[in-house]
Design a protein around this motif. Structure first.
Motif, short mmCIF file in Angstrom:
data_model
loop_
_atom_site.label_atom_id
_atom_site.label_comp_id
_atom_site.label_asym_id
_atom_site.label_seq_id
_atom_site.Cartn_x
_atom_site.Cartn_y
_atom_site.Cartn_z
N LYS A 220 92.05 61.02 55.11
CA LYS A 220 90.97 61.59 54.29
C LYS A 220 91.02 61.11 52.84
N ASP A 221 92.22 60.81 52.35
CA ASP A 221 92.36 60.49 50.92
C ASP A 221 92.82 59.07 50.64
N GLY A 222 93.14 58.30 51.68
CA GLY A 222 93.74 56.98 51.47
C GLY A 222 92.76 55.87 51.16
N GLY A 223 91.46 56.12 51.36
CA GLY A 223 90.47 55.09 51.06
C GLY A 223 90.38 54.00 52.10
N PHE A 224 90.85 54.25 53.32
CA PHE A 224 90.81 53.23 54.37
C PHE A 224 89.48 53.30 55.12
N GLN A 225 88.95 52.14 55.45
CA GLN A 225 87.63 52.06 56.09
C GLN A 225 87.70 51.99 57.61
N SER A 226 88.78 51.40 58.15
CA SER A 226 88.89 51.18 59.59
C SER A 226 90.34 51.34 60.00
#
Length: 392
Positions: A220-226
């Motif tokens: 939710k907070d890591g900024g990962f897209q996939s």
């Protein structure tokens, strides 16, 4: 298709295949090995004006068979060369489509061993014109118990053919298989069992009750897209899927109990970036080829160090970068050590977020192979003479 430069495995293998030699090639996933054998095979078919089934590719899973078929479709788009993916798990309509493709003498068949044998024994499929046999991810096929099926399929093939064996690892049983089916093969190895340099590998030391809260924070907070999350069993996949859905994470569970159409829909959404997170078992580690995956999480440490390499190889493909995070509890320390020995480096340990440190374990976790704390002793059996029964 956007390819402008050959990868190392392609540079080394394509000339060997073009020369007609048998080949053993060892390279991890994500190095471009599929094109390294497809391009020369397509070149042979196009230059020799072939109008029958002359190439057979064996793959361990239906997902990989479909991906190879899609690669053929892209690479051969302007050549008129045809292919057919043959695999189980579908309905009667899928079987009928496969049968029609076989009867139309497609140039290339990409198949899982079990379903291919079904078509062979039915008499629909004839392989007496095969000039090229490719075993893709041969180590995985042997791990899945396909050794006898492979030898049975080979008994249907002409003895004079070119055989290409691709494997991510090269254990003794792969070399024994190679001796049995290849003729004076060339051998090429590229980056055996080494993760791509672009992967940022991380470890969190924690107990089981901290795993789910941590993965919620990361997703939710890591900024990962996939992202792909690997768990050891489908029961854990299902439970984690429910937890993440409850936390409003857009995700899907990928496991063997799903229908083929459901698996295909999940993979299509993931490839099209409509689904940011997939949770699955090791069936995903070699069965998915998607560009742009920027995070892999090992919710459970894999039992085999080689599987760790395959899992994290889903990210940082084709010279990109990515992150691989592994959750390690006390039971998994030996497994972590095996992984670090295999990749010849120590994986940096990350500090657990402060808000998770106060979470207590439900019960004391048992070291792998050790006795349970509450293990009950069996009652002693009578030894020697039993006591006499009381007199009436």
């Amino acid at each position: 298709m956007g390819f402008t430069k050959a990868t190392p495995i392609q540079e080394l293998t394509i000339p060997v295949i073009m020369n007609g030699d048998d080949l053993i090639a060892c390279a991890q996933t994500g190095t471009g090995k599929t094109a390294s054998y497809l391009l020369p095979v397509l070149n042979y078919i196009a230059n020799n004006n072939v109008h029958q089934t002359t190439a057979l590719v064996l793959a361990p899973t239906r997902e990989l068979a479909q991906q190879i078929d899609q690669q053929v479709e892209g690479l051969a788009y302007f050549t008129g060369i045809s292919s057919q993916a043959v695999f189980g798990g579908g309905d009667g309509i899928a079987y009928e489509q496969q049968r029609r493709g076989i009867q139309n003498s497609v140039n290339i068949i990409i198949a899982t061993p079990g379903r291919l044998i079904a078509h062979l024994t039915s008499g629909v499929l004839k392989l007496n014109h095969i000039t090229h046999l490719v075993l893709d991810e041969a180590d995985r096929m042997l791990d899945m118990g396909f050794s006898d099926d492979i030898m049975r399929i080979i008994s249907y093939l002409p003895k004079k053919r070119q055989t290409l064996l691709f494997s991510a690892t090269m254990p003794g049983r792969i070399r024994n298989l190679a001796k049995a089916i290849l003729h004076e093969p060339q051998q090429i190895s590229v980056a055996i069992s080494k993760p791509a340099e672009g992967i940022d590998q991380q470890v969190y030391r924690l107990h089981d009750q901290q795993k789910t809260p941590l993965i919620k924070m990361i997703l939710k907070d890591g900024g990962f897209q996939s992202s792909i999350v690997f768990a050891s069993r489908k029961e854990i996949v299902r439970a984690l899927y429910k937890e993440l859905k409850h936390a409003h994470v857009n995700t899907a569970a990928f496991h063997s109990d799903l229908q083929q159409s459901e698996r295909e829909e999940i993979l299509l959404k993931f490839k099209n970036k409509q689904l940011p997170v997939i949770i699955g078992t090791d069936a995903l580690s070699r069965g998915i080829d998607v560009e742009g995956i920027d995070l892999v999480v090992n919710y459970d440490v894999p039992g085999d160090a080689e599987d760790y390499v395959h899992r994290i190889g889903r990210t940082a493909r084709a010279a990109t970068t990515g992150t691989a995070i592994t959750f390690v509890n006390d039971r998994d320390l030996k497994r972590l050590k095996s992984i670090e020995q295999l990749i010849d480096r120590q994986i940096p340990q990350k500090e657990l977020p402060e808000e998770l440190k106060s979470i207590e374990p439900i019960a004391q976790e048992r070291p792998a192979g050790g006795p349970r704390k509450d293990k009950r002793r069996r009652p002693n059996r009578y030894k020697g003479n039993k006591p006499k029964p009381a007199a009436n």
